[in-house]
Design an enzyme around this catalytic site. Structure first.
Site, PDB file in Angstrom:
ATOM      1  N   HIS A   1      -6.449  74.245  69.799  1.00  0.00           N
ATOM      2  CA  HIS A   1      -6.787  73.069  69.165  1.00  0.00           C
ATOM      3  C   HIS A   1      -5.741  72.896  68.095  1.00  0.00           C
ATOM      4  O   HIS A   1      -4.895  73.984  67.815  1.00  0.00           O
ATOM      5  CB  HIS A   1      -7.973  73.114  68.237  1.00  0.00           C
ATOM      6  CG  HIS A   1      -9.253  73.151  69.052  1.00  0.00           C
ATOM      7  ND1 HIS A   1      -9.927  72.146  69.792  1.00  0.00           N
ATOM      8  CD2 HIS A   1     -10.292  74.055  69.114  1.00  0.00           C
ATOM      9  CE1 HIS A   1     -11.019  72.298  70.255  1.00  0.00           C
ATOM     10  NE2 HIS A   1     -11.399  73.633  70.282  1.00  0.00           N
TER      11      HIS A   1
ATOM     12  N   HIS B   1     -19.094  83.739  78.535  1.00  0.00           N
ATOM     13  CA  HIS B   1     -19.092  84.277  77.046  1.00  0.00           C
ATOM     14  C   HIS B   1     -20.314  84.844  76.512  1.00  0.00           C
ATOM     15  O   HIS B   1     -20.859  84.169  75.494  1.00  0.00           O
ATOM     16  CB  HIS B   1     -18.242  83.030  76.228  1.00  0.00           C
ATOM     17  CG  HIS B   1     -18.868  81.727  76.585  1.00  0.00           C
ATOM     18  ND1 HIS B   1     -19.946  81.203  76.787  1.00  0.00           N
ATOM     19  CD2 HIS B   1     -18.183  80.406  76.940  1.00  0.00           C
ATOM     20  CE1 HIS B   1     -20.173  79.973  76.819  1.00  0.00           C
ATOM     21  NE2 HIS B   1     -18.918  79.515  77.007  1.00  0.00           N
TER      22      HIS B   1
ATOM     23  N   HIS C   1     -22.143  77.909  81.185  1.00  0.00           N
ATOM     24  CA  HIS C   1     -22.316  77.633  79.652  1.00  0.00           C
ATOM     25  C   HIS C   1     -23.698  77.865  79.343  1.00  0.00           C
ATOM     26  O   HIS C   1     -24.551  76.907  79.389  1.00  0.00           O
ATOM     27  CB  HIS C   1     -21.563  76.633  79.287  1.00  0.00           C
ATOM     28  CG  HIS C   1     -21.692  76.570  77.760  1.00  0.00           C
ATOM     29  ND1 HIS C   1     -20.231  76.446  76.933  1.00  0.00           N
ATOM     30  CD2 HIS C   1     -22.303  76.290  76.638  1.00  0.00           C
ATOM     31  CE1 HIS C   1     -20.581  76.515  75.668  1.00  0.00           C
ATOM     32  NE2 HIS C   1     -21.782  76.325  75.377  1.00  0.00           N
TER      33      HIS C   1
ATOM     34  N   HIS D   1     -11.345  82.304  82.271  1.00  0.00           N
ATOM     35  CA  HIS D   1     -11.810  81.338  81.678  1.00  0.00           C
ATOM     36  C   HIS D   1     -11.094  80.690  80.512  1.00  0.00           C
ATOM     37  O   HIS D   1     -10.924  81.518  79.452  1.00  0.00           O
ATOM     38  CB  HIS D   1     -13.339  82.103  80.902  1.00  0.00           C
ATOM     39  CG  HIS D   1     -13.826  80.931  80.242  1.00  0.00           C
ATOM     40  ND1 HIS D   1     -15.562  80.963  79.777  1.00  0.00           N
ATOM     41  CD2 HIS D   1     -13.617  79.734  79.660  1.00  0.00           C
ATOM     42  CE1 HIS D   1     -15.601  80.170  79.271  1.00  0.00           C
ATOM     43  NE2 HIS D   1     -14.780  79.124  79.117  1.00  0.00           N
TER      44      HIS D   1
ATOM     45  N   ASN E   1     -17.936  78.610  70.294  1.00  0.00           N
ATOM     46  CA  ASN E   1     -19.424  78.449  71.018  1.00  0.00           C
ATOM     47  C   ASN E   1     -19.215  79.284  71.959  1.00  0.00           C
ATOM     48  O   ASN E   1     -18.458  79.080  73.072  1.00  0.00           O
ATOM     49  CB  ASN E   1     -19.249  76.921  71.495  1.00  0.00           C
ATOM     50  CG  ASN E   1     -19.355  75.920  70.347  1.00  0.00           C
ATOM     51  OD1 ASN E   1     -20.009  76.207  69.076  1.00  0.00           O
ATOM     52  ND2 ASN E   1     -19.333  74.422  70.514  1.00  0.00           N
TER      53      ASN E   1
ATOM     54  N   ASP F   1     -11.828  82.668  77.169  1.00  0.00           N
ATOM     55  CA  ASP F   1     -12.161  81.317  76.691  1.00  0.00           C
ATOM     56  C   ASP F   1     -11.006  80.744  75.776  1.00  0.00           C
ATOM     57  O   ASP F   1     -11.410  80.251  74.708  1.00  0.00           O
ATOM     58  CB  ASP F   1     -13.627  81.535  75.858  1.00  0.00           C
ATOM     59  CG  ASP F   1     -14.084  80.132  75.545  1.00  0.00           C
ATOM     60  OD1 ASP F   1     -13.810  79.219  76.289  1.00  0.00           O
ATOM     61  OD2 ASP F   1     -15.225  79.961  74.877  1.00  0.00           O
TER      62      ASP F   1
ATOM     63  N   HIS G   1      -9.112  77.101  79.002  1.00  0.00           N
ATOM     64  CA  HIS G   1      -8.942  75.729  78.662  1.00  0.00           C
ATOM     65  C   HIS G   1      -7.350  75.498  78.318  1.00  0.00           C
ATOM     66  O   HIS G   1      -6.693  75.733  77.490  1.00  0.00           O
ATOM     67  CB  HIS G   1      -9.727  75.292  77.590  1.00  0.00           C
ATOM     68  CG  HIS G   1     -11.143  75.637  77.626  1.00  0.00           C
ATOM     69  ND1 HIS G   1     -12.131  74.730  78.217  1.00  0.00           N
ATOM     70  CD2 HIS G   1     -11.846  76.826  77.375  1.00  0.00           C
ATOM     71  CE1 HIS G   1     -13.463  75.521  78.307  1.00  0.00           C
ATOM     72  NE2 HIS G   1     -13.151  76.609  77.745  1.00  0.00           N
ATOM     73  N   LEU G   2      -6.987  74.672  79.506  1.00  0.00           N
ATOM     74  CA  LEU G   2      -5.424  74.306  79.322  1.00  0.00           C
ATOM     75  C   LEU G   2      -5.256  72.863  78.910  1.00  0.00           C
ATOM     76  O   LEU G   2      -3.906  72.492  78.795  1.00  0.00           O
ATOM     77  CB  LEU G   2      -4.850  74.379  80.762  1.00  0.00           C
ATOM     78  CG  LEU G   2      -4.467  75.834  81.155  1.00  0.00           C
ATOM     79  CD1 LEU G   2      -3.860  76.030  82.604  1.00  0.00           C
ATOM     80  CD2 LEU G   2      -3.822  76.793  80.236  1.00  0.00           C
ATOM     81  N   ARG G   3      -6.386  72.270  78.784  1.00  0.00           N
ATOM     82  CA  ARG G   3      -6.321  70.670  78.060  1.00  0.00           C
ATOM     83  C   ARG G   3      -5.339  69.913  78.960  1.00  0.00           C
ATOM     84  O   ARG G   3      -5.028  68.797  78.302  1.00  0.00           O
ATOM     85  CB  ARG G   3      -5.845  71.055  76.706  1.00  0.00           C
ATOM     86  CG  ARG G   3      -6.392  71.955  75.878  1.00  0.00           C
ATOM     87  CD  ARG G   3      -7.759  71.815  75.842  1.00  0.00           C
ATOM     88  NE  ARG G   3      -8.482  72.475  74.480  1.00  0.00           N
ATOM     89  CZ  ARG G   3      -9.781  72.753  74.365  1.00  0.00           C
ATOM     90  NH1 ARG G   3     -10.611  72.455  75.403  1.00  0.00           N
ATOM     91  NH2 ARG G   3     -10.098  73.519  73.595  1.00  0.00           N
TER      92      ARG G   3
END
Length: 425
Positions: A309, A232, A179, A60, A278, A305, A62-64
């Site tokens: 940012h 999560h 999610h 899990h 979240n 997760d 997030h590589l954006r």
């Protein structure tokens, strides 16, 4: 080149044993594995006093990339993964554009092939544009290389859509990663509903918003026979729901993250937006419930997760800052500090949840320590103390509430397909 690892204590997560063994890696696989190996190799690593384990599999992340690469990209994400002992990771689809078609799956795979050797496995969107209205072409996405489906970052509010996708996913043996937060109960809300939200005069995200959707998706898994994985998990009652459904034989697995067995909602009072995630950080009772779920096997996986940012985004007021924290470079250390050194879990149990189990859920040939296995390994010192300093991260992002915290357990080498891709200096 042959790589010989000498004198390490090798963790076998499936059997739950730790053995003093040497490993010879050749042609990207484990060629020999026994104590007292004496053979020629292009490089030898003396792992005396260190643990040798299958490389971590973070299911899990997030590589954006594409579209949000000012936060992170596939190359920096892979570099961060290597520093954390992660040799395989599944990246979520909430990019810009979303990974909801074969062309976007191919983009991720092509970019990853140019990185440092960390395996990157795309998780494709469950619905087109992550809007929760129309299902994606599941068969085409799997053929392109997607290993799972998820609208992570968004709850799938339509039970009818979720049911249809689960039926298709079952036919293709694709796991669906869920999610679970009822949108109508959490939209625009930054922190857990409870004492902290009241102190800050903010509307909170109630625990029941997660638990309702966990129950719904568990029931849909029972009805369709599909493999559902709950992302999560953050509340004690969610753990209890999953525990009961597992006992009924439902095909349901779940994960939690270091923040949910380490931190409580009180962190928001001192760290503000850095502690906004979240689902949100919960209460001490929930932390205890998460640890209980890890101990009894209800919780199958420890994932991160990893949600990068920019500094500017996280500097906004709590109510307007984006949710998420990074974790690739700290997950093993936090798990060792909070679970191993407090005698909650032994090392094989931790590695099983961070390597073997996620690999098995995603049907990846990773996470096992055996002759002929792909030589993805992490070598770590479980006792070395260090201070988390985000300025030293390989990630583009710095958003972690763990900055300045002393942890115990440090990655010394990360090896992908027999090649050293990270060495602690």
């Amino acid at each position: 080149m042959k790589l010989l690892i000498k004198n390490g204590r090798v963790i076998h997560p499936v059997t739950g044993t730790i053995l003093l063994q040497d490993l010879l890696l050749e042609n990207g696989r484990v060629g020999l594995m026994e104590h007292g190996l004496n053979c020629e190799a292009g490089r030898t690593i003396d792992a005396s006093g260190l643990m040798v384990a299958p490389g971590l599999v973070d299911m899990h992340v997030h590589l954006r990339d594409p579209g949000l690469t000012y936060k992170e990209d596939i190359f920096t994400g892979c570099a961060a993964a290597a520093r954390g002992g992660v040799t395989s990771m599944a990246c979520m689809a909430n990019t810009s554009p979303a990974v909801d078609c074969p062309e976007q799956v191919k983009y991720v795979l092509d970019r990853a092939a140019q990185a440092n050797g960390v395996g990157v496995y795309p998780v494709a969107a469950l619905s087109r544009g992550l809007r929760g209205e129309e299902p994606t072409d599941t068969e085409a996405l799997k053929a392109a290389g997607a290993v799972a489906l998820s609208d992570d970052g968004n709850n799938v509010d339509s039970a009818n859509l979720m049911r249809d996708v689960l039926i298709r996913a079952r036919q293709l043996d694709l796991p669906v990663l869920c999610h679970c937060e009822d949108t109508s109960m959490v939209a625009g809300r930054a922190v857990n509903e409870g004492s902290v939200s009241r102190q800050l005069w903010l509307e909170g995200r109630p625990a029941i918003a997660e638990e309702i959707m966990v129950m719904r998706d568990a029931m849909l898994a029972e009805e369709t026979g599909a493999a559902v994985h709950i992302c999560h998990v953050s509340t004690a009652r969610s753990v209890d729901i999953i525990r009961k459904m597992k006992k009924k034989g439902v095909r349901i697995t779940c994960e939690t993250c270091p923040q949910y067995f380490t931190l409580t909602e009180d962190e928001v009072l001192t760290q503000g937006a850095q502690a906004r995630v979240n689902p949100p950080l919960r209460t001490q009772k929930d932390v205890q419930g998460i640890i209980a779920g890890l101990k009894d096997g209800t919780i199958d996986v420890i994932a991160t997760d990893h949600a990068p940012h920019s500094v500017e985004e996280k500097a906004r007021p709590l109510s307007r800052a984006p949710s998420g924290m990074i974790g690739l470079e700290t997950s093993l250390a936090l798990a060792l500090t909070r679970l191993y050194h407090t005698k909650k879990l032994d090392l094989p149990s931790i590695i099983r949840r961070m390597s073997t189990n996620p690999a098995d859920i995603l049907h990846l040939s990773r996470g096992h320590m055996s002759l002929g296995a792909i030589a993805d390994l992490v070598i770590f010192d479980p006792d070395e103390s260090w201070i988390i300093d985000p300025l030293l991260f390989a990630s583009k992002a710095r958003n972690t509430p763990f900055a300045g915290r002393t942890v115990k357990g440090r990655v010394k080498y990360t090896i992908a397909k027999g090649e050293v891709i990270y060495q602690d200096s």
